[in-house]
Design a protein around this motif. Structure first.
Motif, PDB file in Angstrom:
ATOM      1  N   LYS A   1       0.842  -1.215   0.000  1.00  0.00           N
ATOM      2  CA  LYS A   1       0.000   0.000   0.000  1.00  0.00           C
ATOM      3  C   LYS A   1       0.872   1.260   0.000  1.00  0.00           C
ATOM      4  N   ASN A   2       1.890   1.280   0.865  1.00  0.00           N
ATOM      5  CA  ASN A   2       2.680   2.506   1.030  1.00  0.00           C
ATOM      6  C   ASN A   2       3.586   2.788  -0.156  1.00  0.00           C
ATOM      7  N   SER A   3       3.611   1.848  -1.094  1.00  0.00           N
ATOM      8  CA  SER A   3       4.327   2.056  -2.329  1.00  0.00           C
ATOM      9  C   SER A   3       3.318   2.398  -3.433  1.00  0.00           C
TER      10      SER A   3
ATOM     11  N   MET B   1      -7.687   9.824   3.680  1.00  0.00           N
ATOM     12  CA  MET B   1      -6.393   9.216   4.042  1.00  0.00           C
ATOM     13  C   MET B   1      -5.282  10.267   4.090  1.00  0.00           C
ATOM     14  N   ARG B   2      -4.295   9.958   4.894  1.00  0.00           N
ATOM     15  CA  ARG B   2      -3.132  10.826   5.053  1.00  0.00           C
ATOM     16  C   ARG B   2      -2.368  10.989   3.722  1.00  0.00           C
ATOM     17  N   SER B   3      -2.322   9.904   2.961  1.00  0.00           N
ATOM     18  CA  SER B   3      -1.506   9.905   1.736  1.00  0.00           C
ATOM     19  C   SER B   3      -2.019  10.838   0.658  1.00  0.00           C
ATOM     20  N   SER B   4      -3.224  11.376   0.822  1.00  0.00           N
ATOM     21  CA  SER B   4      -3.707  12.306  -0.194  1.00  0.00           C
ATOM     22  C   SER B   4      -2.747  13.507  -0.290  1.00  0.00           C
TER      23      SER B   4
ATOM     24  N   PRO C   1      -0.812  14.191  16.665  1.00  0.00           N
ATOM     25  CA  PRO C   1      -0.702  15.244  15.651  1.00  0.00           C
ATOM     26  C   PRO C   1       0.109  14.759  14.442  1.00  0.00           C
ATOM     27  N   ARG C   2      -0.385  15.062  13.243  1.00  0.00           N
ATOM     28  CA  ARG C   2       0.371  14.676  12.036  1.00  0.00           C
ATOM     29  C   ARG C   2       0.472  15.905  11.135  1.00  0.00           C
ATOM     30  N   PRO C   3       1.351  16.850  11.519  1.00  0.00           N
ATOM     31  CA  PRO C   3       1.461  18.092  10.747  1.00  0.00           C
ATOM     32  C   PRO C   3       2.058  17.854   9.355  1.00  0.00           C
ATOM     33  N   ILE C   4       1.928  18.870   8.494  1.00  0.00           N
ATOM     34  CA  ILE C   4       2.548  18.780   7.153  1.00  0.00           C
ATOM     35  C   ILE C   4       3.518  19.951   6.962  1.00  0.00           C
ATOM     36  N   ASP C   5       4.030  20.464   8.097  1.00  0.00           N
ATOM     37  CA  ASP C   5       4.923  21.631   8.039  1.00  0.00           C
ATOM     38  C   ASP C   5       6.189  21.360   7.219  1.00  0.00           C
ATOM     39  N   LEU C   6       6.748  20.154   7.344  1.00  0.00           N
ATOM     40  CA  LEU C   6       7.988  19.857   6.601  1.00  0.00           C
ATOM     41  C   LEU C   6       7.732  19.903   5.097  1.00  0.00           C
ATOM     42  N   HIS C   7       6.554  19.393   4.688  1.00  0.00           N
ATOM     43  CA  HIS C   7       6.198  19.400   3.263  1.00  0.00           C
ATOM     44  C   HIS C   7       6.116  20.870   2.776  1.00  0.00           C
ATOM     45  N   LEU C   8       5.350  21.677   3.529  1.00  0.00           N
ATOM     46  CA  LEU C   8       5.068  23.036   3.059  1.00  0.00           C
ATOM     47  C   LEU C   8       6.321  23.913   3.069  1.00  0.00           C
TER      48      LEU C   8
ATOM     49  N   PRO D   1      13.419  12.519   9.084  1.00  0.00           N
ATOM     50  CA  PRO D   1      13.325  11.828   7.784  1.00  0.00           C
ATOM     51  C   PRO D   1      11.902  11.355   7.488  1.00  0.00           C
ATOM     52  N   SER D   2      11.026  12.318   7.244  1.00  0.00           N
ATOM     53  CA  SER D   2       9.610  12.023   6.990  1.00  0.00           C
ATOM     54  C   SER D   2       9.456  11.292   5.654  1.00  0.00           C
ATOM     55  N   VAL D   3       8.713  10.197   5.711  1.00  0.00           N
ATOM     56  CA  VAL D   3       8.487   9.394   4.497  1.00  0.00           C
ATOM     57  C   VAL D   3       7.675  10.215   3.485  1.00  0.00           C
ATOM     58  N   GLY D   4       6.564  10.771   3.963  1.00  0.00           N
ATOM     59  CA  GLY D   4       5.669  11.516   3.061  1.00  0.00           C
ATOM     60  C   GLY D   4       6.357  12.746   2.481  1.00  0.00           C
ATOM     61  N   ALA D   5       7.117  13.479   3.308  1.00  0.00           N
ATOM     62  CA  ALA D   5       7.765  14.695   2.804  1.00  0.00           C
ATOM     63  C   ALA D   5       8.825  14.322   1.763  1.00  0.00           C
TER      64      ALA D   5
ATOM     65  N   THR E   1       7.342   1.556  13.033  1.00  0.00           N
ATOM     66  CA  THR E   1       6.192   1.917  13.881  1.00  0.00           C
ATOM     67  C   THR E   1       4.926   1.189  13.413  1.00  0.00           C
ATOM     68  N   ASP E   2       4.832   0.919  12.105  1.00  0.00           N
ATOM     69  CA  ASP E   2       3.627   0.251  11.592  1.00  0.00           C
ATOM     70  C   ASP E   2       3.500  -1.195  12.071  1.00  0.00           C
ATOM     71  N   THR E   3       4.578  -1.778  12.593  1.00  0.00           N
ATOM     72  CA  THR E   3       4.467  -3.167  13.071  1.00  0.00           C
ATOM     73  C   THR E   3       4.431  -3.244  14.600  1.00  0.00           C
TER      74      THR E   3
ATOM     75  N   THR F   1       8.517   5.821  19.205  1.00  0.00           N
ATOM     76  CA  THR F   1       9.196   7.123  19.098  1.00  0.00           C
ATOM     77  C   THR F   1       8.686   7.953  17.919  1.00  0.00           C
ATOM     78  N   ILE F   2       7.898   7.353  17.024  1.00  0.00           N
ATOM     79  CA  ILE F   2       7.534   8.085  15.800  1.00  0.00           C
ATOM     80  C   ILE F   2       6.237   8.886  15.982  1.00  0.00           C
ATOM     81  N   PHE F   3       5.214   8.263  16.543  1.00  0.00           N
ATOM     82  CA  PHE F   3       3.925   8.943  16.708  1.00  0.00           C
ATOM     83  C   PHE F   3       3.582   9.077  18.189  1.00  0.00           C
ATOM     84  N   GLU F   4       2.896  10.163  18.509  1.00  0.00           N
ATOM     85  CA  GLU F   4       2.605  10.472  19.908  1.00  0.00           C
ATOM     86  C   GLU F   4       1.561   9.549  20.520  1.00  0.00           C
ATOM     87  N   ASN F   5       0.615   9.107  19.708  1.00  0.00           N
ATOM     88  CA  ASN F   5      -0.529   8.393  20.278  1.00  0.00           C
ATOM     89  C   ASN F   5      -0.778   7.101  19.493  1.00  0.00           C
ATOM     90  N   ARG F   6       0.156   6.153  19.650  1.00  0.00           N
ATOM     91  CA  ARG F   6       0.008   4.948  18.838  1.00  0.00           C
ATOM     92  C   ARG F   6      -0.156   3.699  19.707  1.00  0.00           C
ATOM     93  N   PHE F   7      -0.803   3.870  20.866  1.00  0.00           N
ATOM     94  CA  PHE F   7      -1.087   2.710  21.727  1.00  0.00           C
ATOM     95  C   PHE F   7      -2.596   2.554  21.917  1.00  0.00           C
TER      96      PHE F   7
HETATM   97  C1  UD1 Z   1       4.365   7.017   6.403  1.00  0.00           C
HETATM   98  C2  UD1 Z   1       3.562   5.737   6.238  1.00  0.00           C
HETATM   99  C3  UD1 Z   1       3.008   5.285   7.585  1.00  0.00           C
HETATM  100  C4  UD1 Z   1       4.144   5.144   8.597  1.00  0.00           C
HETATM  101  C5  UD1 Z   1       4.974   6.424   8.650  1.00  0.00           C
HETATM  102  C6  UD1 Z   1       6.220   6.291   9.520  1.00  0.00           C
HETATM  103  C7  UD1 Z   1       2.640   5.892   4.015  1.00  0.00           C
HETATM  104  C8  UD1 Z   1       1.436   6.034   3.160  1.00  0.00           C
HETATM  105  N1  UD1 Z   1       2.460   5.991   5.315  1.00  0.00           N
HETATM  106  O1  UD1 Z   1       3.474   7.999   6.904  1.00  0.00           O
HETATM  107  O2  UD1 Z   1       2.368   4.032   7.387  1.00  0.00           O
HETATM  108  O3  UD1 Z   1       3.576   4.913   9.873  1.00  0.00           O
HETATM  109  O4  UD1 Z   1       5.431   6.780   7.326  1.00  0.00           O
HETATM  110  O5  UD1 Z   1       7.012   5.242   9.062  1.00  0.00           O
HETATM  111  O6  UD1 Z   1       3.732   5.650   3.526  1.00  0.00           O
HETATM  112  N2  UD1 Z   1       6.032  14.898  10.703  1.00  0.00           N
HETATM  113  C9  UD1 Z   1       6.052  16.232  11.023  1.00  0.00           C
HETATM  114  N3  UD1 Z   1       5.872  17.147  10.016  1.00  0.00           N
HETATM  115  C10 UD1 Z   1       5.666  16.767   8.726  1.00  0.00           C
HETATM  116  C11 UD1 Z   1       5.658  15.394   8.418  1.00  0.00           C
HETATM  117  C12 UD1 Z   1       5.846  14.470   9.420  1.00  0.00           C
HETATM  118  O7  UD1 Z   1       6.212  16.612  12.176  1.00  0.00           O
HETATM  119  O8  UD1 Z   1       5.512  17.649   7.868  1.00  0.00           O
HETATM  120  C13 UD1 Z   1       6.192  13.894  11.777  1.00  0.00           C
HETATM  121  C14 UD1 Z   1       4.906  13.073  11.970  1.00  0.00           C
HETATM  122  O9  UD1 Z   1       3.963  13.741  12.765  1.00  0.00           O
HETATM  123  C15 UD1 Z   1       5.445  11.819  12.609  1.00  0.00           C
HETATM  124  C16 UD1 Z   1       6.807  11.650  11.932  1.00  0.00           C
HETATM  125  O10 UD1 Z   1       7.147  12.931  11.412  1.00  0.00           O
HETATM  126  O11 UD1 Z   1       5.617  12.016  13.981  1.00  0.00           O
HETATM  127  C17 UD1 Z   1       6.814  10.595  10.844  1.00  0.00           C
HETATM  128  O12 UD1 Z   1       5.904  10.949   9.845  1.00  0.00           O
HETATM  129  P1  UD1 Z   1       6.090  10.563   8.309  1.00  0.00           P
HETATM  130  O13 UD1 Z   1       7.356   9.795   8.125  1.00  0.00           O
HETATM  131  O14 UD1 Z   1       5.889  11.788   7.503  1.00  0.00           O
HETATM  132  O15 UD1 Z   1       4.883   9.590   8.108  1.00  0.00           O
HETATM  133  P2  UD1 Z   1       3.879   9.516   6.897  1.00  0.00           P
HETATM  134  O16 UD1 Z   1       4.586   9.824   5.618  1.00  0.00           O
HETATM  135  O17 UD1 Z   1       2.650  10.284   7.224  1.00  0.00           O
END
Ligand code: UD1
Length: 420
Positions: free
Chosen positions: A22-24, A91-94, A120-127, A162-166, A305-307, A327-333
């Motif tokens: 999915k994440n690919s 979805m977040r991936s949009s 919280p799942r901000p998009i500040d790094l992207h913007l 190292p944000s995956v989405g960014a 974190t996904d596992t 360590t990746i997400f604040e509320n994942r329990f």
């Molecule tokens: C992707 C995966 C998700 C996985 C996550 C971490 C996809 C579709 N989703 O999500 O399954 O759990 O990686 O491996 O691939 N953050 C910021 N600012 C930003 C972006 C991220 O603070 O602009 C923070 C997030 O809040 C989080 C951390 O960085 O705490 C990791 O997020 P990120 O790697 O961006 O995860 P996603 O790409 O959303």
């Protein structure tokens, strides 16, 4: 409303063909928007998130058809760079359509993304990074109006995390931007390499994907191609954890063993035996499970974190105490309360969960709170005695392609119930 009804405690046996990732698939579907000509994406999992990505493409004017795990996208007819609010919320991936849309049209209008609630799942790094590439962002009532008055250009970007989405978003935007984009402290997840491989097959110039420094030389245009999506390493981990908790012998077909290092180590510590033949994994989990002293979720190549939730389910039945730090997400329990309802002994202190192994979990009525939390309860239900009724399974359908059908073939007693 749909539910899964599981009669747990069955030993499972057989082969599991692992679905595409999915994440690919999601970033690659977004990338297909950059291409002139047709992209044929094979091994695409049939999931609600994939349907949402296809709807985003269609709403932008692209042609998108899915049949038998193959998606064909023709983006030549793209005419609209506004992403409907409803699809943004799904979805977040949009959010990774932003980079592709900017690359292709120079503009994009979109809301903030929805998705699993993990804190919280901000998009500040992207913007912030897009602004360095010449994107002007103006926000009004929660809608982001993005445009590039002087064109999209490459830039040197250092990500604070190292944000995956960014990382994916910047690769998408950088591909058709003018000049060179360098991403420092880039995410190194295997799905980043898969995205780069697809883009390069379409004519992009990307160097260093899979390392923490990615360099993209902008090109004028991309063409389509036929590409096979990589196997899903999180789904692979889910079925490995299922084998562990049910004490089963399973063979997982066509996995990507190299992408599973952090996960296979943990299974070994739990006393599961894994052997490998090409990319098939045989897991034999006949022995009592051992606890894992300390597990910490980390960006790739660390423990994903996904596992975390999925392995927590199996560790509930291990001998001894395990500690997991998220360590990746604040509320994942959020799955913990349901595991406790099923008889688990777990204490959570902030971002740390301490799991004292119990002899048995018992079935209960529990709800999926998010995608991987839902998968955790599915695994727990298969390893518990008695009946588990798992509700809110729409979360699970976002990432698992008809799991009950696959599990039935392995001997599990599981049924999907449609109720009003
Ligand atoms: C992707 C995966 C998700 C996985 C996550 C971490 C996809 C579709 N989703 O999500 O399954 O759990 O990686 O491996 O691939 N953050 C910021 N600012 C930003 C972006 C991220 O603070 O602009 C923070 C997030 O809040 C989080 C951390 O960085 O705490 C990791 O997020 P990120 O790697 O961006 O995860 P996603 O790409 O959303």
């Amino acid at each position: 409303m749909q539910k899964l009804i599981i009669q747990g405690g069955q030993k499972l046996e057989g082969d599991i063909p692992v679905q595409g990732a999915k994440n690919s698939a999601l970033p690659i579907l977004s990338a297909s928007l950059l291409c002139e000509g047709e992209s044929i994406l094979e091994n695409c999992p049939e999931l609600s998130d994939v349907y949402t990505a296809c709807q985003i493409l269609t709403s932008a004017g692209c042609k998108c058809d899915m049949k038998h795990h193959v998606v064909c996208v023709k983006a030549d007819t793209l005419r609209n760079s506004e992403i409907p609010e409803k699809l943004m919320q799904e979805m977040r991936s949009s959010i990774i359509f932003l980079g592709a849309m900017l690359g292709r049209t120079g503009t994009c209008t979109l809301g903030y993304p929805g998705g699993c609630e993990l804190g919280p799942r901000p998009i500040d790094l992207h913007l912030q990074a897009f602004q360095k590439m010449g994107v002007k962002v103006h926000e009004e009532n929660g809608i982001l109006f993005c445009h590039t008055p002087n064109g999209l250009h490459g830039a040197k970007i250092h990500l604070n995390f190292p944000s995956v989405g960014a990382t994916e978003n910047l690769m998408l935007a950088g591909t058709l931007a003018k000049g060179e984009t360098v991403i420092k402290n880039a995410a190194r997840e295997p799905e980043i390499i898969d995205l780069a491989n697809y883009l390069m097959k379409c004519g992009a110039k990307i160097f260093g994907a899979g390392s923490d420094s990615i360099r993209i030389q902008g090109v004028k245009k991309l063409h389509g191609c036929t590409y096979r999506i990589m196997p899903d390493r999180i789904v692979t981990a889910t079925w490995l954890a299922t084998a562990a908790i049910t004490g089963s012998n399973l063979r997982l077909l066509h996995t990507d063993v190299n992408s599973l290092e952090g996960i296979l180590d943990v299974l070994e510590q739990m006393q599961c035996q894994c052997s490998y033949q090409d990319n098939h994994i045989c897991i034999s989990a006949g022995k009592p499970l051992h606890a894992v002293r300390y597990l910490k979720t980390m960006p790739y190549p660390g423990f994903p974190t996904d596992t975390q939730a999925i392995f927590m389910a199996a560790l509930c039945k291990a001998n001894g105490s395990s500690v997991i730090e998220e360590t990746i997400f604040e509320n994942r329990f959020r799955h913990v309360d349901a595991l406790v309802k099923m008889g688990a002994d777990i204490r959570v202190i902030g971002r740390v969960a301490v799991i004292h192994g119990v002899k048995q979990l018992h079935g209960a009525t529990v709800s999926a709170t998010d995608l991987r939390g839902g998968a955790c309860l599915l695994v727990a239900g298969l390893g518990a005695t008695g009946e588990t009724v798992l509700t809110d399974i729409a979360h699970i359908d976002r990432g698992y392609d008809k799991p009950e059908i696959l599990l039935q073939k392995l001997g599990a007693k599981i049924e999907r119930i449609f109720s009003p």
